[in-house]
Design a protein around this motif. Structure first.
Motif, PDB file in Angstrom:
ATOM      1  N   ALA A 235       6.798 -11.796  -4.463  1.00 35.59           N
ATOM      2  CA  ALA A 235       5.462 -11.774  -5.045  1.00 35.59           C
ATOM      3  C   ALA A 235       4.673 -10.679  -4.323  1.00 35.59           C
ATOM      4  N   ALA A 236       4.195  -9.733  -5.064  1.00 34.81           N
ATOM      5  CA  ALA A 236       3.484  -8.611  -4.451  1.00 34.81           C
ATOM      6  C   ALA A 236       2.552  -8.004  -5.488  1.00 34.81           C
ATOM      7  N   SER A 237       1.596  -7.228  -5.016  1.00 39.32           N
ATOM      8  CA  SER A 237       0.706  -6.522  -5.932  1.00 39.32           C
ATOM      9  C   SER A 237       0.928  -5.031  -5.758  1.00 39.32           C
ATOM     10  N   LEU A 238       0.678  -4.317  -6.821  1.00 38.45           N
ATOM     11  CA  LEU A 238       0.711  -2.862  -6.737  1.00 38.45           C
ATOM     12  C   LEU A 238      -0.721  -2.384  -6.921  1.00 38.45           C
ATOM     13  N   LEU A 239      -1.189  -1.585  -5.983  1.00 34.16           N
ATOM     14  CA  LEU A 239      -2.563  -1.078  -6.077  1.00 34.16           C
ATOM     15  C   LEU A 239      -2.533   0.434  -6.173  1.00 34.16           C
ATOM     16  N   ASP A 240      -3.286   0.972  -7.112  1.00 30.36           N
ATOM     17  CA  ASP A 240      -3.429   2.426  -7.191  1.00 30.36           C
ATOM     18  C   ASP A 240      -4.565   2.826  -6.268  1.00 30.36           C
ATOM     19  N   HIS A 246      -7.788  11.811   6.589  1.00 33.51           N
ATOM     20  CA  HIS A 246      -6.872  11.460   7.681  1.00 33.51           C
ATOM     21  C   HIS A 246      -7.632  11.506   8.998  1.00 33.51           C
ATOM     22  N   ASP A 247      -7.342  10.537   9.871  1.00 32.13           N
ATOM     23  CA  ASP A 247      -7.906  10.559  11.210  1.00 32.13           C
ATOM     24  C   ASP A 247      -6.738  10.772  12.170  1.00 32.13           C
ATOM     25  N   ILE A 248      -6.585  12.029  12.564  1.00 34.71           N
ATOM     26  CA  ILE A 248      -5.398  12.388  13.359  1.00 34.71           C
ATOM     27  C   ILE A 248      -5.437  11.682  14.718  1.00 34.71           C
ATOM     28  N   ASP A 249      -6.649  11.591  15.336  1.00 36.07           N
ATOM     29  CA  ASP A 249      -6.749  10.977  16.670  1.00 36.07           C
ATOM     30  C   ASP A 249      -6.242   9.539  16.676  1.00 36.07           C
ATOM     31  N   TYR A 250      -6.692   8.776  15.701  1.00 36.31           N
ATOM     32  CA  TYR A 250      -6.276   7.378  15.648  1.00 36.31           C
ATOM     33  C   TYR A 250      -4.978   7.178  14.854  1.00 36.31           C
ATOM     34  N   GLY A 251      -4.482   8.240  14.273  1.00 34.92           N
ATOM     35  CA  GLY A 251      -3.251   8.130  13.506  1.00 34.92           C
ATOM     36  C   GLY A 251      -3.424   7.277  12.258  1.00 34.92           C
ATOM     37  N   LEU A 252      -4.556   7.453  11.560  1.00 32.19           N
ATOM     38  CA  LEU A 252      -4.829   6.620  10.387  1.00 32.19           C
ATOM     39  C   LEU A 252      -5.135   7.473   9.162  1.00 32.19           C
ATOM     40  N   THR A 253      -4.771   6.933   8.015  1.00 30.42           N
ATOM     41  CA  THR A 253      -5.147   7.557   6.749  1.00 30.42           C
ATOM     42  C   THR A 253      -6.064   6.590   6.016  1.00 30.42           C
ATOM     43  N   GLU A 254      -7.158   7.138   5.489  1.00 29.83           N
ATOM     44  CA  GLU A 254      -8.081   6.273   4.742  1.00 29.83           C
ATOM     45  C   GLU A 254      -7.824   6.422   3.249  1.00 29.83           C
ATOM     46  N   LEU A 255      -7.759   5.265   2.578  1.00 33.26           N
ATOM     47  CA  LEU A 255      -7.468   5.250   1.150  1.00 33.26           C
ATOM     48  C   LEU A 255      -8.607   4.556   0.410  1.00 33.26           C
ATOM     49  N   ALA A 256      -8.873   5.005  -0.801  1.00 30.88           N
ATOM     50  CA  ALA A 256      -9.896   4.331  -1.618  1.00 30.88           C
ATOM     51  C   ALA A 256      -9.201   3.555  -2.731  1.00 30.88           C
ATOM     52  N   VAL A 257      -9.525   2.257  -2.821  1.00 30.36           N
ATOM     53  CA  VAL A 257      -9.033   1.445  -3.938  1.00 30.36           C
ATOM     54  C   VAL A 257      -9.923   1.739  -5.147  1.00 30.36           C
ATOM     55  N   ASP A 258     -11.237   1.870  -4.873  1.00 28.33           N
ATOM     56  CA  ASP A 258     -12.218   2.288  -5.873  1.00 28.33           C
ATOM     57  C   ASP A 258     -13.415   2.789  -5.094  1.00 28.33           C
TER      58      ASP A 258
END
Ligand SMILES: Nc1ncnc2c1ncn2[C@@H]1O[C@H](COP(=O)(O)OP(=O)(O)OP(=O)(O)O)[C@@H](O)[C@H]1O
Length: 361
Positions: A235-240, A246-258
């Motif tokens: 059971a899983a969801s797919l989100l577009d 990108h935040d290189i220092d923290y090693g994170l990528t920010e994504l927008a769901v909407d």
């Protein structure tokens, strides 16, 4: 759904089995036919390919009528412009790979020969005899041959079933690339949920010769009434989502769901603005009634409860479908948690997301 590519309304009797299917499939992407052994997947595919005649009904592809029993229309397979890849590669054993590929190739497909051979990674096999190929190599040649007939539709009947785990992954990768690069709709038979999740955009569920469901993969997988048939799917969801930065220092990528909802995931190498698809297992979504102020959950999304449904096969759990704006997210909770939270339809909640994975497409 996008405009319809394939329209099927057929009846076909085989011994004690009857296929009675009414379906419209999109004109792009991969439509998977899923169902237990004997549910009628291959029977349906053979009717589409023209390998069998329906007892009643019609099959149309775009504007072309392939079969229509009232008017007696029946185009033979060779006139349907449909490529077929079977479970077992079917190559001419006495012809080299190149000749297998070019056999029956229409002139209009000739300019695409090099590109297709490259796409499938079979350049180095062209001078080989089929008997010397591995199962995965032979299957890639079969796919190449089907594509070089210049088809308007590609049918694949469990093309990975004869391969071991590593070869399966490799061929799956080639098929995914091909689906992205060659703009031909694919009808893909499989009873492997992992394979379908990786490849399909549209899912058709067959049972006892009938169509139980047909729709966008993520919509069909959300259907709680199909829990028994879709039990093998996690059971899983797919989100577009789209990449915000990108935040290189923290090693994170920010994504927008909407426009309101953001997620942070470990650094993911994709350009800002690109669109991605996330897969979020339902068991990795927890719910809170108020947005917790201190939590190690990086991802908290405001959501609204759309439905709370008991699971037919699991007395202890419920499935919660959440609306995140236009998209939906599934969560699995115990019945006890549901009662403690007093969850009800329409309620505002915060979804806490433990893990996300990028869909392979
Ligand atoms: N020539 C035939 N004569 C009689 N019955 C047949 C014939 N071909 C198929 N059937 C029956 O039709 C039903 C559907 O078969 P089909 O091959 O379409 O199933 P499937 O969903 O593709 O199964 P699998 O996943 O095992 O390949 C089965 O019950 C099968 O036994």
């Amino acid at each position: 759904m996008t405009t319809t590519g394939l329209q099927i309304s057929v009846e076909k009797r085989q011994g004690r089995f009857t296929l009675d299917a009414d379906l419209a499939l999109p004109d792009r992407g991969v439509s998977a036919l899923f169902g237990a052994s004997g549910s009628g997947k291959t029977t349906l595919l053979r009717l589409i390919a023209g390998l069998d005649r329906p007892d009643a009904g019609h099959v149309t592809l775009g504007a072309r009528t392939l079969a229509d029993t009232p008017s007696g229309t029946f185009l033979p397979p060779s006139q349907r412009r449909i490529g077929v890849v079977f479970q077992e590669p079917r190559l001419f054993p006495h012809y080299r790979v190149r000749k297998n590929l070019t056999y029956g190739m229409p002139a209009q497909a000739r300019p695409r020969f090099d590109a297709i051979v490259r796409l499938l990674g079979i350049e180095h096999l062209l001078a080989r005899m089929p008997g010397t190929l591995s199962g995965g190599e032979a299957q890639r040649v079969s796919i190449g041959r089907a594509l070089l007939t210049d088809p308007q539709l590609l049918l694949m009947d469990e093309p990975l079933s004869g391969l071991d785990g590593a070869r399966k992954q490799e061929l799956l990768h080639f098929i995914l690339t091909l689906v992205r690069d060659v703009n031909i709709p694919v009808v893909y038979i499989s009873h492997d949920p992992a394979e379908i999740t990786a490849i399909a955009d549209h899912l058709v569920v067959l049972e006892n010769g009938g169509v139980l469901a047909s729709g966008a993969l993520e919509d069909v997988l959300l259907r709680v009434d199909l829990t028994r048939q879709l039990g093998g799917f996690d059971a899983a969801s797919l989100l577009d989502v789209s990449v915000v930065g990108h935040d290189i220092d923290y090693g994170l990528t920010e994504l927008a769901v909407d426009s309101e909802r953001r997620l942070q995931v470990p650094l993911h190498d994709a350009p800002v603005g690109s669109r991605l698809r996330l897969r979020i297992p339902a068991r990795d979504v927890a719910l809170a009634l108020t947005a917790p102020t201190s939590t190690s959950y990086r991802n908290r999304l405001s959501a609204r409860v759309q439905a709370v449904t008991p699971l037919p096969d699991d007395a202890t759990a419920v499935e919660v479908v959440l609306a995140l704006g236009e998209q939906r997210l599934r969560a699995r909770l115990t019945r006890k948690s549901r009662d403690e939270l007093g969850l009800a339809e329409g309620q505002a909640v915060t979804a806490l997301i433990r893990s996300v994975a990028f869909d392979t497409r």
